[in-house]
Design a protein around this motif. Structure first.
Motif, PDB file in Angstrom:
ATOM      1  N   LEU A 133      24.010   3.200   3.335  1.00 17.71           N
ATOM      2  CA  LEU A 133      24.483   4.573   3.216  1.00 17.71           C
ATOM      3  C   LEU A 133      24.223   5.376   4.488  1.00 17.71           C
ATOM      4  CD1 LEU A 133      25.581   6.235   0.662  1.00 17.71           C
ATOM      5  CD2 LEU A 133      23.270   7.123   0.505  1.00 17.71           C
ATOM      6  N   GLN A 134      23.089   5.071   5.135  1.00 20.94           N
ATOM      7  CA  GLN A 134      22.670   5.849   6.305  1.00 20.94           C
ATOM      8  C   GLN A 134      22.844   5.115   7.626  1.00 20.94           C
ATOM      9  OE1 GLN A 134      18.857   8.283   5.256  1.00 20.94           O
ATOM     10  NE2 GLN A 134      18.826   6.468   3.946  1.00 20.94           N
ATOM     11  N   GLY A 135      23.310   3.849   7.586  1.00 21.46           N
ATOM     12  CA  GLY A 135      23.432   3.080   8.810  1.00 21.46           C
ATOM     13  C   GLY A 135      22.082   2.811   9.439  1.00 21.46           C
ATOM     14  N   ASP A 136      21.100   2.485   8.609  1.00 24.03           N
ATOM     15  CA  ASP A 136      19.734   2.277   9.080  1.00 24.03           C
ATOM     16  C   ASP A 136      19.638   0.921   9.784  1.00 24.03           C
ATOM     17  OD1 ASP A 136      16.992   1.867   9.390  1.00 24.03           O
ATOM     18  OD2 ASP A 136      16.514   2.972   7.561  1.00 24.03           O
ATOM     19  N   PHE A 137      19.497   0.950  11.109  1.00 19.96           N
ATOM     20  CA  PHE A 137      19.546  -0.262  11.914  1.00 19.96           C
ATOM     21  C   PHE A 137      18.333  -1.163  11.734  1.00 19.96           C
ATOM     22  CE2 PHE A 137      23.340   1.214  13.403  1.00 19.96           C
ATOM     23  CZ  PHE A 137      23.830   0.578  14.540  1.00 19.96           C
ATOM     24  N   ARG A 138      17.340  -0.737  10.981  1.00 16.63           N
ATOM     25  CA  ARG A 138      16.206  -1.621  10.695  1.00 16.63           C
ATOM     26  C   ARG A 138      16.616  -2.767   9.790  1.00 16.63           C
ATOM     27  NH1 ARG A 138      11.909   2.373   8.297  1.00 16.63           N
ATOM     28  NH2 ARG A 138      13.851   3.238   7.413  1.00 16.63           N
ATOM     29  N   TRP A 139      17.735  -2.607   9.070  1.00 21.13           N
ATOM     30  CA  TRP A 139      18.277  -3.664   8.211  1.00 21.13           C
ATOM     31  C   TRP A 139      19.478  -4.294   8.919  1.00 21.13           C
ATOM     32  CZ3 TRP A 139      15.321   0.044   6.174  1.00 21.13           C
ATOM     33  CH2 TRP A 139      14.516  -0.267   5.080  1.00 21.13           C
ATOM     34  N   PRO A 140      19.395  -5.553   9.293  1.00 18.43           N
ATOM     35  CA  PRO A 140      20.518  -6.181   9.999  1.00 18.43           C
ATOM     36  C   PRO A 140      21.852  -6.052   9.261  1.00 18.43           C
ATOM     37  CG  PRO A 140      18.583  -7.584  10.142  1.00 18.43           C
ATOM     38  CD  PRO A 140      18.225  -6.463   9.203  1.00 18.43           C
ATOM     39  N   HIS A 179      27.001   8.625   5.460  1.00 14.47           N
ATOM     40  CA  HIS A 179      26.189   9.840   5.544  1.00 14.47           C
ATOM     41  C   HIS A 179      26.426  10.547   6.877  1.00 14.47           C
ATOM     42  CE1 HIS A 179      22.174  11.935   6.294  1.00 14.47           C
ATOM     43  NE2 HIS A 179      22.804  12.657   5.390  1.00 14.47           N
ATOM     44  N   GLY A 180      26.217   9.838   7.965  1.00 18.11           N
ATOM     45  CA  GLY A 180      26.493  10.426   9.273  1.00 18.11           C
ATOM     46  C   GLY A 180      27.968  10.705   9.470  1.00 18.11           C
ATOM     47  N   GLY A 181      28.824   9.832   8.943  1.00 16.98           N
ATOM     48  CA  GLY A 181      30.261  10.014   9.093  1.00 16.98           C
ATOM     49  C   GLY A 181      30.749  11.312   8.478  1.00 16.98           C
ATOM     50  N   GLN A 221      29.071  14.212  -2.572  1.00  9.06           N
ATOM     51  CA  GLN A 221      29.689  12.886  -2.502  1.00  9.06           C
ATOM     52  C   GLN A 221      28.640  11.793  -2.298  1.00  9.06           C
ATOM     53  OE1 GLN A 221      32.312  11.306  -3.144  1.00  9.06           O
ATOM     54  NE2 GLN A 221      32.932   9.841  -1.580  1.00  9.06           N
ATOM     55  N   ILE A 222      27.617  12.075  -1.483  1.00  9.48           N
ATOM     56  CA  ILE A 222      26.528  11.108  -1.313  1.00  9.48           C
ATOM     57  C   ILE A 222      25.866  10.848  -2.662  1.00  9.48           C
ATOM     58  CG2 ILE A 222      24.229  10.751  -0.323  1.00  9.48           C
ATOM     59  CD1 ILE A 222      26.376  10.324   1.734  1.00  9.48           C
ATOM     60  N   ASP A 223      25.588  11.906  -3.412  1.00 11.75           N
ATOM     61  CA  ASP A 223      24.955  11.729  -4.717  1.00 11.75           C
ATOM     62  C   ASP A 223      25.903  11.058  -5.694  1.00 11.75           C
ATOM     63  OD1 ASP A 223      22.576  12.242  -6.407  1.00 11.75           O
ATOM     64  OD2 ASP A 223      24.011  13.424  -7.578  1.00 11.75           O
ATOM     65  N   ARG A 224      27.193  11.318  -5.571  1.00 13.54           N
ATOM     66  CA  ARG A 224      28.165  10.623  -6.408  1.00 13.54           C
ATOM     67  C   ARG A 224      28.105   9.124  -6.160  1.00 13.54           C
ATOM     68  NH1 ARG A 224      34.170   9.445  -5.068  1.00 13.54           N
ATOM     69  NH2 ARG A 224      34.986   8.692  -7.064  1.00 13.54           N
ATOM     70  N   SER A 284      35.695   6.341   5.321  1.00  5.61           N
ATOM     71  CA  SER A 284      36.942   6.019   4.625  1.00  5.61           C
ATOM     72  C   SER A 284      36.660   5.581   3.189  1.00  5.61           C
ATOM     73  CB  SER A 284      37.665   4.892   5.356  1.00  5.61           C
ATOM     74  OG  SER A 284      36.904   3.693   5.274  1.00  5.61           O
ATOM     75  N   LEU A 285      37.716   5.493   2.392  1.00  7.77           N
ATOM     76  CA  LEU A 285      37.581   4.947   1.041  1.00  7.77           C
ATOM     77  C   LEU A 285      37.034   3.527   1.081  1.00  7.77           C
ATOM     78  CD1 LEU A 285      40.965   6.256  -0.394  1.00  7.77           C
ATOM     79  CD2 LEU A 285      38.684   7.077  -1.026  1.00  7.77           C
ATOM     80  N   LYS A 286      37.452   2.777   2.064  1.00 10.56           N
ATOM     81  CA  LYS A 286      36.959   1.410   2.245  1.00 10.56           C
ATOM     82  C   LYS A 286      35.456   1.398   2.489  1.00 10.56           C
ATOM     83  CE  LYS A 286      37.560  -2.574   5.399  1.00 10.56           C
ATOM     84  NZ  LYS A 286      36.205  -2.576   6.005  1.00 10.56           N
ATOM     85  N   ASN A 287      34.996   2.251   3.408  1.00 12.33           N
ATOM     86  CA  ASN A 287      33.565   2.287   3.707  1.00 12.33           C
ATOM     87  C   ASN A 287      32.750   2.693   2.493  1.00 12.33           C
ATOM     88  OD1 ASN A 287      34.665   1.915   6.248  1.00 12.33           O
ATOM     89  ND2 ASN A 287      33.159   3.211   7.272  1.00 12.33           N
ATOM     90  N   THR A 288      33.228   3.714   1.786  1.00  7.45           N
ATOM     91  CA  THR A 288      32.516   4.182   0.592  1.00  7.45           C
ATOM     92  C   THR A 288      32.409   3.075  -0.439  1.00  7.45           C
ATOM     93  OG1 THR A 288      33.215   6.470   0.916  1.00  7.45           O
ATOM     94  CG2 THR A 288      32.600   5.830  -1.319  1.00  7.45           C
TER      95      THR A 288
END
Length: 375
Positions: free
Chosen positions: A260-267, A277-279, A307-310, A239-243
């Protein structure tokens, strides 16, 4: 999915860091509506353009301006589609593989081969920046495209992806949703298609190889392009909110990449679930769009990663002096364990494209090799 929803709810109950990146505390309504995103996007654009002082080959006169798909004139969108179709007719540049038949396919081979090193790694953002730019260059040099390169702001379609100008099946789209297939997507509920694209551009496009689960993923395996458009995924993760919050709640490159990637290694990144990214990928879904390795064989991949690069462009230019950095190791999720990546590492994408060190890829208006901004 239930676990991720609970995790998101729990995380959002915590203290907000929004505005951290630029020192501005936006009202939640402005974040949700996209007003805040427009503001920080304009700030980033102005910052980048201010660096065009005549000291490089990239100037205010020749800088390319990438635009959101729906803001590009109809004839220009049609010209973009024709250029992609043209690339699907140019020869493949990889030898000793039976599946790829075109230059468009060659991009899929490249992505397949480097996936374990350019996702959830130090190289994710800069590799994909070069990758998308190289695709744009092929559209221009091989197929005569002269228009703006389009990105897709997912959040504008969070109310109904099937109605998106990108997927509405009109002649100015990238084709329609896939035909409805009951039970087409058991892993991601909410998909409204699942079968072959039914009408519009790329309805007759043949996916030549993959999937990644095949015994020989690069072997010839012709089939239709399938899509399973998923508004639920888009609304929840892209969503616009998530971005906006992903950009504002990321004080450094390590956390920005993780958010950006939902990397679960970072709490702090766990609340994002699939993240944008996955979304974006799973909003399109289908075959090959939902295939982690072969998603570039889906024509809309390049608008998604535009959009990711944006987002990366905006994030960098909100604090340009301090955001010319890299973080992470050189393998996906650090498996197997590997050294940290550096900006002096070499990225060689021959025979599809050229060879650069990562430092050359930091600045989109640095002239080596880029000269573009995002509107």
């Amino acid at each position: 999915m239930g676990f991720l929803k609970k995790l998101l709810t729990f995380a959002l109950a915590g203290a907000s860091l929004r505005g951290l990146a630029v020192g501005v505390d936006f009202p939640q309504a402005d974040i949700d509506s996209g007003k805040a995103l427009k503001e920080i996007s304009q700030t980033a654009l102005n910052t980048a353009l201010a660096r065009l002082d005549g000291s490089s080959k990239c100037t205010k006169e020749n800088v390319r301006r990438r635009k959101e798909w729906r803001t590009i004139p109809r004839e220009e969108r049609k010209a973009y589609v024709k250029a992609v179709e043209c690339l699907m007719e140019q020869p493949n540049v990889y030898e000793n593989v039976t599946g790829p038949k075109s230059m468009f396919d060659s991009f899929g081979v490249l992505h397949y081969r480097v996936t374990p090193y350019v996702h959830n790694s130090a190289y994710f953002l800069l590799f994909h920046r070069l990758y998308v730019w190289t695709f744009e260059e092929k559209l221009r040099t091989m197929c005569g495209y002269t228009g703006a390169f389009p990105y897709w702001e997912w959040g504008l379609d969070a109310g109904g992806v099937e109605k998106s100008p990108l997927f509405d099946g009109s002649e100015t789209s990238l084709g329609s949703n896939g035909a409805k297939v009951n039970g087409s997507n058991t892993f991601f509920p909410g998909g409204s298609g699942g079968g072959c694209v039914t009408h519009g551009p790329f309805a007759n496009y043949t996916v030549n190889f993959g999937p990644n689960t095949a015994r020989n993923p690069l072997a010839y395996n012709p089939r239709c392009l399938k899509r399973d458009l998923n508004t639920q995924i888009c609304a929840q993760w892209a969503s616009l909110k998530n971005t906006t919050e992903t950009i504002l709640e990321s004080p450094d490159i390590a956390l920005f990449q993780a958010n950006l990637q939902g990397d679960f290694r970072w709490p702090a990144a766990r609340k994002w679930g699939f993240a944008v990214h996955g979304g974006g990928h799973f909003t399109i879904a289908g075959d090959p769009g939902g295939d982690f390795y072969f998603s570039p064989l889906e024509p809309a991949f390049y608008q998604h990663h535009g959009q990711i690069d944006r987002m990366y462009f905006i994030w960098q230019n909100l604090d340009w002096k301090n955001r010319q950095t890299m973080a992470g190791t050189i393998t996906m999720m650090n498996m197997p364990a590997s050294r940290n990546g550096t900006l002096d590492d070499i990225l060689d994408i021959n025979p599809v494209g050229g060879t650069y060190n990562y430092r050359q890829l930091l600045d989109t208006v640095g002239g080596s090799p880029f000269c573009f901004v995002y509107e």
